[in-house]
Structure formats: structure tokens, C-alpha cells
Design a protein around this motif. Structure first.
Motif, mmCIF file in Angstrom:
data_model
loop_
_atom_site.group_PDB
_atom_site.id
_atom_site.type_symbol
_atom_site.label_atom_id
_atom_site.label_comp_id
_atom_site.label_asym_id
_atom_site.label_seq_id
_atom_site.Cartn_x
_atom_site.Cartn_y
_atom_site.Cartn_z
ATOM 1 N N LYS A 161 0.837 -1.209 0.000
ATOM 2 C CA LYS A 161 0.000 0.000 0.000
ATOM 3 C C LYS A 161 0.869 1.254 0.000
ATOM 4 C CE LYS A 161 -4.019 -1.825 2.442
ATOM 5 N NZ LYS A 161 -4.797 -1.729 3.691
ATOM 6 N N ASP A 165 0.105 1.108 -4.010
ATOM 7 C CA ASP A 165 -1.345 1.273 -4.115
ATOM 8 C C ASP A 165 -1.835 2.684 -3.775
ATOM 9 O OD1 ASP A 165 -1.303 -1.382 -4.790
ATOM 10 O OD2 ASP A 165 -2.200 -2.095 -2.919
ATOM 11 N N GLU A 169 -3.727 5.412 -6.117
ATOM 12 C CA GLU A 169 -5.052 5.904 -5.715
ATOM 13 C C GLU A 169 -5.122 7.422 -5.771
ATOM 14 O OE1 GLU A 169 -8.963 5.771 -4.467
ATOM 15 O OE2 GLU A 169 -7.732 4.019 -4.914
#
Length: 173
Positions: A161, A165, A169
Motif C-alpha cells: 500500500k 497502491d 489511488e
């Protein structure tokens, strides 16, 4: 404090973000309450919290302080870890604490180094670094921060993340 000139620039950045929907990466010295002041200016001028990344958080790797920033809905970037003045253990522990409090989807672990800069006098300008020094800095998070993060119990899913990620995002990629 934020100068009136800086407030004008931030207002202009807010206008551009509203028009383009691109995120804003805010360079923050993390002295006093400047991060919150920056966020307030941007929000007041119509920027969505999800479009704001407060950078240079490795300068002040305090989970309580960063949690206050994150509670506004912004992202934070732990960057300049190689020259922040904080130890890899301090940075890793802060990231671990934030992940355990449910903030892993708002954390970005990145580098922030110029290979070329208009500020040739700066120590960390890439013009003054050997290829070996550049390699060390670009690998710093992988060689120093992430092993410390894993040593305190950090999870691979949080690493993914923080490294991939969340950046995708915020960039809407």
C-alpha cells in the motif's frame, strides 16, 4: 508561520487542482502547526482532502502528530528519509503505529531527491552526488526503512500500500 506570499501560491495551487483534478504535494517543514495551516488554506479554497499529500513527514515521525494530519482526510508522504534527521527505526516505528491504527491506506513511502536542481549549492542536489551515493539514497527505503518496519511487525500488505497502491489511488491511475 506561513507567509502571505506562500498563502497566495497555495491559493493558486488550489485553483489549479480544482481545474485539473490533479493532487497537490505540499512540501512541509513540520514546524509548529504549519501542516494544519496548509491543509486549512487548501480546503478553504475548494481542494478535496483526498487530493492533498503532506510531504516530508519523516522530518517529524511522531504518530500522534501525523494522525492529526491524516484525520483531515489527506495523504502523508514519508520521504527524504535519508536526510530527515530521523533514524530508520523512528520512521519505521511511526509507520507501523499508523498502520496498526488503520491509516495504511493514506501513507506513502517515497524518495524525494533531485538528480538535477536549480539549487546547485544544496548538499543533496544530485549534481554533487556520485553514482554510488545516488544508488544508496534511492535504495535507502528498501535497505533501511522497510527492514526496520518488518522487524517491528510491519506487514507486507501495508508495504505494498505504502509503496504502490496509495500513490496510484491519489493519482487516480
Amino acid at each position: 508561520e506561513i507567509t502571505s506570499d506562500a498563502k497566495k501560491r497555495m491559493t493558486a495551487m488550489a485553483y489549479v487542482t480544482k481545474e485539473t483534478q490533479l493532487p497537490i504535494y505540499v512540501h512541509c517543514p513540520h514546524k509548529g502547526n504549519i501542516a494544519q495551516e496548509q491543509i486549512e488554506i487548501l480546503l478553504k479554497n475548494g481542494v478535496k482532502p483526498s487530493q492533498i499529500i503532506i510531504g516530508h513527514c519523516a522530518i517529524r515521525p511522531n504518530a500522534d502528530y501525523i494522525r492529526d494530519i491524516l484525520n483531515s482526510g489527506c495523504y502523508i508522504s514519508m520521504d527524504q528519509c535519508h536526510c530527515s534527521g530521523s533514524t530508520p527505526a523512528e520512521i519505521a516505528l511511526c509507520l507501523y503505529e499508523l498502520c496498526n491504527k488503520g491509516y495504511s491506506s493514506k501513507l506513502i513511502l517515497s524518495n524525494d531527491i533531485c538528480i538535477y536542481s536549480d539549487f546547485p549549492h544544496r548538499k543533496y542536489n544530485g549534481l554533487h552526488l556520485t553514482q554510488e551515493e545516488q544508488s544508496e539514497i534511492f535504495g535507502f527505503n528498501f535497505k533501511k526503512i522497510l527492514p526496520e518496519f518488518e522487524a517491528v511487525g510491519g506487514k507486507e500488505e501495508d508495504i505494498i500500500k505504502m509503496l504502490r497502491d496509495n500513490a496510484l489511488e491519489v493519482l487516480n491511475v
